[in-house]
Design an enzyme around this catalytic site. Structure first.
Site, PDB file in Angstrom:
ATOM      1  CD  GLU A 124       5.809  12.567   6.675  1.00 25.85           C
ATOM      2  OE1 GLU A 124       5.745  13.800   6.842  1.00 25.85           O
ATOM      3  OE2 GLU A 124       5.891  12.046   5.547  1.00 25.85           O
ATOM      4  CB  CYS A 137       0.276   4.137   4.077  1.00 28.27           C
ATOM      5  SG  CYS A 137       1.744   4.022   3.045  1.00 28.27           S
ATOM      6  CB  CYS A 144      14.133   5.536   1.646  1.00 27.81           C
ATOM      7  SG  CYS A 144      13.777   4.107   0.582  1.00 27.81           S
ATOM      8  CB  CYS A 148      12.518   5.206  -6.343  1.00 32.77           C
ATOM      9  SG  CYS A 148      12.745   3.468  -5.913  1.00 32.77           S
ATOM     10  CB  CYS A 151      10.018   7.918  -4.518  1.00 30.89           C
ATOM     11  SG  CYS A 151       9.376   7.651  -2.854  1.00 30.89           S
ATOM     12  CD  GLU A 200      12.391  -2.680  -0.191  1.00 34.30           C
ATOM     13  OE1 GLU A 200      11.789  -3.670   0.288  1.00 34.30           O
ATOM     14  OE2 GLU A 200      12.074  -2.135  -1.262  1.00 34.30           O
ATOM     15  CB  SER A 253       7.925  -0.286  -6.374  1.00 29.34           C
ATOM     16  OG  SER A 253       7.182  -0.044  -5.200  1.00 29.34           O
ATOM     17  CG  LEU A 254       7.466  -3.484 -13.074  1.00 28.16           C
ATOM     18  CD1 LEU A 254       8.647  -4.390 -12.792  1.00 28.16           C
ATOM     19  CD2 LEU A 254       6.388  -4.223 -13.860  1.00 28.16           C
ATOM     20  CG  HIS A 255       7.463   2.303 -10.291  1.00 29.88           C
ATOM     21  ND1 HIS A 255       6.123   2.580 -10.085  1.00 29.88           N
ATOM     22  CD2 HIS A 255       8.002   2.093  -9.062  1.00 29.88           C
ATOM     23  CE1 HIS A 255       5.871   2.532  -8.782  1.00 29.88           C
ATOM     24  NE2 HIS A 255       6.991   2.229  -8.149  1.00 29.88           N
ATOM     25  CG  ASN A 332       0.769  11.572  -6.088  1.00 34.56           C
ATOM     26  OD1 ASN A 332      -0.286  12.045  -6.488  1.00 34.56           O
ATOM     27  ND2 ASN A 332       0.879  10.306  -5.680  1.00 34.56           N
ATOM     28  CB  CYS A 375       1.523   6.874  -3.980  1.00 35.26           C
ATOM     29  SG  CYS A 375       2.684   5.549  -4.325  1.00 35.26           S
TER      30      CYS A 375
END
Length: 402
Positions: A124, A137, A144, A148, A151, A200, A253-255, A332, A375
């Site tokens: 996508e 994007c 992937c 995570c 996600c 990634e 991407s720290l989070h 999200n 996201c």
């Protein structure tokens, strides 16, 4: 057709190999897709197919211009190439685009495309229009490598890397849809690219690098490297190389700001910890106050959103003297997710602490939620798994990453 076998795919740099089924089926018609090839490779293929070397050099330059500056997909449109040459080219080559399986438009104007490759793999891309910019994007993998836990894309198995042609093909298709040919630096809707789609990027380094070089070429798509951002979950050994060989903006991407929480929600942290990651950010070539590193931080209720977390984020940024800004991303939700979004009040309080320390901390406005384009939501609808399957997949991915 035989099912692809799981083989060990070497990853560039000092990174353990990741098991991934990655057989790519060649085109059935045997033609070579010119999308994703630099001029030298186009010239080489022309010579390989029987063209005289001196002529091949000229034709490669002409083909490049028509493909990347004019957006041509048909050799017959190439008016400065002799008509008698058109059938010869069409028999041996193709100027491809990803197949569009589905195109959706959100109520806020965000567009999402479900794309399919020649070997039947789905991925996508998303276009997000704003008043002063339009951001595409772009995906780098089918599925992937990582897992995570917040996600949706991370719940997919990694099928294979996208080729340079499939990566740049997303940009070409978006230009087609927006009517933005020929390429021109001013007045276009697609102004920015973020490598933040499925996958990634630093686990598909060569293809991402080669695709972005085509995007940045001044004779082709001509998008400035300052308009391109590469997002990584923290593949530390590849970060310096990305800065040196690609030179685009970096997003991380720290989070989370503690080992315990980041180990849970970004399992790659168990391999490359926060301190190691932030040192790699400090060493990233070209990072300065004019080109700050962006830290992506998804806001998860009662998980990473306390005042203490905000103060620790400030402390870490100051400790490593990072030219940084923080994007706060309201979580999200997706079916099966085990997290909830922080309250608006909590997000504001977190943002205020970071902002008062002199660090930009805008709250990202969710876009495209109604079409699962926001996201962390990118994932093909055909990929549905139970909780037990997701847990098993997470264990398998973690074992592969070490």
């Amino acid at each position: 057709m035989n099912a692809p076998q799981t083989i060990t795919m070497p990853i560039p740099g000092h990174i353990d190999p990741v098991p991934v089924p990655r057989a790519i089926t060649p085109r059935k018609d045997g033609r070579i897709d010119l999308i994703g090839l630099p001029k030298d490779e186009i010239r080489g293929y022309l010579i390989e197919k029987g063209m005289e070397p001196k002529q091949a050099k000229l034709r490669a330059k002409q083909l490049w211009h028509w493909i990347y500056n004019r957006g041509a997909t048909d050799f017959a449109r190439m008016t400065d190439i002799a008509k008698t040459m058109h059938p010869w080219l069409a028999e041996r080559f193709v100027i491809g685009r990803p197949q569009v399986v589905e195109a959706q438009v959100s109520t806020d104007g965000t567009r999402k495309w479900l794309l399919r490759s020649d070997d039947g793999q789905d991925y996508e891309m998303v276009f997000i229009p704003d008043a002063d910019r339009g951001t595409l994007c772009v995906s780098s993998q089918v599925g992937c490598t990582l897992n995570c836990r917040f996600c949706h894309t991370g719940t997919m198995r990694l099928v294979r890397n996208l080729t340079a042609g499939e990566i740049v093909g997303q940009v070409m298709l978006a230009r087609d849809s927006l009517g933005e040919w020929p390429s021109q630096p001013d007045g276009r809707l697609l102004t920015n690219i973020v490598m933040m789609g499925m996958g990634e990027p630093l686990y598909n380094f060569e293809n991402v690098r080669d695709a972005l070089k085509l995007v940045m070429d001044g004779d082709g798509l001509a998008l400035s490297k300052r308009r391109i951002t590469l997002s990584t979950s923290g593949v530390v050994p590849m970060m310096a190389r990305a800065g040196e060989e690609i030179g685009v903006n970096l997003a991380v991407s720290l989070h989370a700001v503690t080992k315990e929480v980041r180990d849970e929600i970004v399992p790659l942290n168990r391999k490359y910890g926060i301190e190691e990651l932030l040192q790699a950010c400090a060493d990233y070539p070209g990072a300065n106050n004019a080109r700050r590193i962006t830290f992506e931080y998804v806001m998860l209720r009662d998980k990473n959103d306390s005042d203490e977390d905000a103060r620790e984020l400030v402390r870490l940024i100051r400790k490593f003297k990072l030219p940084a800004k923080v994007n706060l991303i309201p979580f999200n939700p997706w079916p099966g997710a085990t997290y909830e979004c922080s309250t608006p009040e909590r997000i504001r309080a977190f943002s205020n602490i970071v902002f008062e320390a002199g660090i930009s901390a805008p709250v990202r406005t969710p876009r495209g939620r109604d079409i699962d384009a926001a996201c962390g939501q990118l994932k093909t609808a055909s990929e549905k798994k139970s909780r037990a399957e997701l847990d098993q997949l997470a264990e398998e991915k973690q074992a592969a990453l070490g």
